[in-house]
Design an enzyme around this catalytic site. Structure first.
Site, PDB file in Angstrom:
ATOM      1  N   HIS A  11       0.827  -1.200   0.000  1.00 60.48           N
ATOM      2  CA  HIS A  11       0.000   0.000   0.000  1.00 60.48           C
ATOM      3  C   HIS A  11       0.862   1.250   0.000  1.00 60.48           C
ATOM      4  O   HIS A  11       0.624   2.197  -0.751  1.00 60.48           O
ATOM      5  CB  HIS A  11      -0.953  -0.007   1.211  1.00 60.48           C
ATOM      6  N   HIS A  18     -10.571   6.124   7.677  1.00 63.00           N
ATOM      7  CA  HIS A  18      -9.130   6.100   7.940  1.00 63.00           C
ATOM      8  C   HIS A  18      -8.783   7.092   9.051  1.00 63.00           C
ATOM      9  O   HIS A  18      -8.030   6.781   9.967  1.00 63.00           O
ATOM     10  CB  HIS A  18      -8.342   6.493   6.684  1.00 63.00           C
ATOM     11  N   PHE A  44      -1.486   6.797   4.451  1.00 65.22           N
ATOM     12  CA  PHE A  44      -1.442   5.691   3.498  1.00 65.22           C
ATOM     13  C   PHE A  44      -0.215   4.798   3.678  1.00 65.22           C
ATOM     14  O   PHE A  44      -0.264   3.604   3.445  1.00 65.22           O
ATOM     15  CB  PHE A  44      -1.469   6.210   2.061  1.00 65.22           C
ATOM     16  N   HIS A  81     -14.830   6.529   2.858  1.00 62.84           N
ATOM     17  CA  HIS A  81     -13.534   5.835   2.896  1.00 62.84           C
ATOM     18  C   HIS A  81     -12.455   6.605   3.669  1.00 62.84           C
ATOM     19  O   HIS A  81     -11.837   6.066   4.582  1.00 62.84           O
ATOM     20  CB  HIS A  81     -13.065   5.511   1.472  1.00 62.84           C
ATOM     21  N   HIS A 105     -11.581  -2.050   3.852  1.00 58.58           N
ATOM     22  CA  HIS A 105     -11.639  -2.112   2.387  1.00 58.58           C
ATOM     23  C   HIS A 105     -12.541  -3.223   1.873  1.00 58.58           C
ATOM     24  O   HIS A 105     -12.981  -3.172   0.728  1.00 58.58           O
ATOM     25  CB  HIS A 105     -10.235  -2.155   1.791  1.00 58.58           C
ATOM     26  N   HIS A 114      -4.778   6.265  -5.601  1.00 58.78           N
ATOM     27  CA  HIS A 114      -5.949   6.922  -5.004  1.00 58.78           C
ATOM     28  C   HIS A 114      -6.375   8.108  -5.856  1.00 58.78           C
ATOM     29  O   HIS A 114      -5.668   8.492  -6.774  1.00 58.78           O
ATOM     30  CB  HIS A 114      -5.635   7.390  -3.582  1.00 58.78           C
ATOM     31  N   HIS A 121      -7.613  -1.837  -4.979  1.00 63.74           N
ATOM     32  CA  HIS A 121      -7.854  -2.400  -3.652  1.00 63.74           C
ATOM     33  C   HIS A 121      -8.548  -3.760  -3.728  1.00 63.74           C
ATOM     34  O   HIS A 121      -8.361  -4.594  -2.858  1.00 63.74           O
ATOM     35  CB  HIS A 121      -8.628  -1.404  -2.777  1.00 63.74           C
TER      36      HIS A 121
HETATM   37 CU1  C2O Z   1      -5.535   2.716  -0.327  1.00 65.65          CU
HETATM   38 CU2  C2O Z   1      -8.127   3.101   2.189  1.00 65.65          CU
HETATM   39  O1  C2O Z   1      -6.662   3.349   1.082  1.00 65.65           O
END
Ligand code: C2O
Length: 587
Positions: free
Chosen positions: A180, A332, A349, A328, A362, A198, A207
């Protein structure tokens, strides 16, 4: 040339938004990052006149619809070159893999390149989906039983053990998390540019493939070919908490670097950007469902709005899809930004994959891809070859490196997994509360031409905007979506960013007023940094909001002008916006 798809801004803005040397602009604080590296600067020409200019001619050479939606009204000639070729995003250029960056000044770098690969990387084969006899069924994380929890913990702890015995084992826990980091914090290049999965249409497929291999590796480690990851069911009130199995100290699913606020069954805020909104649990759950409705239904009537902007070789404009933006990113942030330095683990990230809950989060993001298609209408997968043929690179459960294409991840069942169903109450959760009683007098609000470009969005800002058409018929609405577009949104991409947009609302609208019919949507960004030494941290992003339904719900269909209010929530040291316009797009 149909005027409905002409990318015109309603405002006259300085011919070079990024490179302005006019002293009256220099005094504005946000100017510090309106200066990108000069090679990155481009011309903005949001002219209100209808002359067909050079860039419009250029636009005729390419698929105009893609340009409009993919780049969201981008018409700087400098950015047209890569469009004409439209090469899909190739796999990363391994030889140039170098240190990634995890934060802003003083810059901290981090190594996350994959373990040594075969000398000749051109021999890495394409992956073929193996035949399946039994589907792996991913279940809601709050509903799994103790037997499953034990299995899952065992698999993760075995993965963590690989780090100890063989740090370069690509199946190890850290190496998996590094995947990632490498794809998101600037370790790889493609075509001389940084690869970023992203903020574009690469988000969902990247993902999906990432989880696919991760799940198979875990299954292999416990010798269970039907092992399936759980999904964090945050779109359902019952799942709007950290799933309890991740909150057991001393187990391998626990991560002590989480924000302490996520413990003890706290209800999450799917729109959070760090600050707490003072409200009850019930209202919070309510607002969460409204956000889900907005992102899945109102703002994603067609593919590019849901998936995000076109990303091809050479792209540098960011326009994430609706779900990528919210919830999303807030999930995070909610999970990750506690005490550690750089938002570890989930809030950055580079480290997000070090929290086992990342893959559970995810799982639900991936599930939303299906749920969105299940809503029907124009909600279908993209068909552009440059999307279908974009490639990534992963290790399979037998430590073999493979290249994968997006086109091979569109059918989950062929990939051997599916989601156990869970209710989707957001489907009918349309906000109906009106904030402003009566009608706004649009003539009292300054026109967009007086407000744009906005050099620093730091207070609630309202302006009026002309619509290309009013009183549209149902057929017209079915053919073309009315889209409010902000382009050349510039900010420091090492910061957390969020601003909200309201239509015909009271100027003093508050952050918690999301439960109002006037709330149109938000722009968000999680810090994502670049290669050390790369001193250009200015993102140039686009926000597109589908407003057809919103206009209906607020009784604004007959209006020729609407009032737009921007509410800054988190803008770092400054956020600038070049253009705004309303377009009718056949999307
Ligand atoms: Cu690649 Cu939730 O991020």
């Amino acid at each position: 040339m149909a005027s409905s798809i002409l990318p015109l801004c309603t405002t006259n803005i300085p011919s070079s938004f990024s490179n302005n040397t006019n002293s009256s602009f220099l005094s504005k604080p946000s100017q510090i990052f309106l200066h990108g590296r000069s090679s990155q600067s481009f011309k903005v020409s949001c002219n209100a006149n209808n002359n067909v200019s050079e860039h419009d001619k250029n636009l005729d050479a390419v698929d105009r619809r893609n340009v409009l939606l993919g780049f969201g009204g981008l018409y700087g000639a400098a950015n047209l070159a890569p469009l004409a070729t439209a090469a899909p995003s190739p796999p990363p250029d391994f030889k140039t893999c170098s240190k990634a960056t995890i934060t802003k000044g003083p810059e901290v770098s981090y190594s996350c390149c994959p373990p040594p690969l075969p000398k000749d990387t051109s021999t890495i084969p394409y992956y073929k989906l193996p035949p399946m006899n039994k589907l792996r069924i991913r279940s809601p994380a709050h509903l799994v039983d103790e037997e499953y929890i034990a299995k899952y913990n065992l698999a993760i702890s075995r993965m963590k053990d690989l780090d100890k015995t063989d740090p370069l084992n690509p199946l190890g826990f850290k190496q998996q998390a590094n995947i990632h980091c490498a794809y998101c914090n600037g370790a790889y290049r493609i075509g001389g540019k940084e690869l970023q999965v992203h903020n574009s249409w690469l988000f969902f497929p990247f993902h999906r493939w990432y989880l696919y291999f991760y799940e198979r590796i875990l299954g292999k480690l416990i010798d269970d070919p039907t092992f399936a990851l759980p999904y964090w069911n945050w779109d359902n009130p019952k799942g709007m908490r950290l799933p309890p199995m991740f909150d057991r100290e001393g187990t391998s699913l626990y991560d002590e670097r989480r924000n302490p606020q996520v413990r003890n069954r706290t209800v999450m805020d799917l729109g959070t950007f760090g600050s707490k909104v003072d409200t009850t649990e019930l209202l919070l759950q309510n607002n969460n469902l409204i956000l889900m409705y907005r992102q899945m239904v109102t703002n994603a009537p067609c593919p590019l709005l849901f998936f995000g902007a076109r990303y091809v070789l050479g792209t540098n404009i960011e326009a994430p899809g609706t779900i990528e933006k919210i919830p999303h990113i807030p999930v995070h942030i909610w999970t990750g930004t506690g005490k550690p330095k750089y938002g570890e683990d989930m809030g950055n990230f580079y480290s997000a994959g070090l929290d086992p809950v990342f893959y559970c989060h995810h799982g639900n993001v991936d599930r939303m891809w299906n749920e969105w298609k299940a809503l029907g209408g124009k909600r279908k997968d993209l068909t552009q070859p440059e999307w279908l043929n974009s490639e990534f690179f992963f290790y399979d459960e037998n430590k073999n490196p493979y290249l994968v294409k997006i086109r091979d991840c569109l059918d989950m069942k062929k990939m051997g997994y599916d989601y156990a169903p869970s209710p989707t109450p957001w489907r009918n959760f349309k906000p109906n509360k009106k904030s402003s009683a009566g009608k706004l007098d649009t003539s009292l609000v300054p026109p967009a031409s007086k407000i744009f470009p906005i050099f620093k969005l730091d207070v609630n800002t309202s302006f009026s905007l002309d619509r290309p058409a009013s009183s549209r018929t149902q057929v017209e609405k079915d053919n073309k979506e009315e889209i409010l577009t902000f382009s050349f949104i510039k900010y420091d991409n090492r910061e957390y960013i969020r601003f909200d947009v309201y239509l015909n609302a009271d100027k003093n609208v508050k952050p918690e007023d999301l439960n109002q019919a006037e709330y149109a949507g938000s722009y968000t960004s999680l810090p994502h940094t670049h290669k050390p030494g790369d001193d250009d941290h200015v993102s140039s992003a686009t926000l597109q909001l589908a407003i057809t339904e919103l206009l209906e719900d607020n009784g604004l269909e007959k209006e020729e002008k609407i009032v737009v209010t921007l509410v800054p929530r988190k803008v770092g040291e400054g956020l600038a916006i070049g253009c705004v316009e309303i377009m009718l797009v056949d999307c």
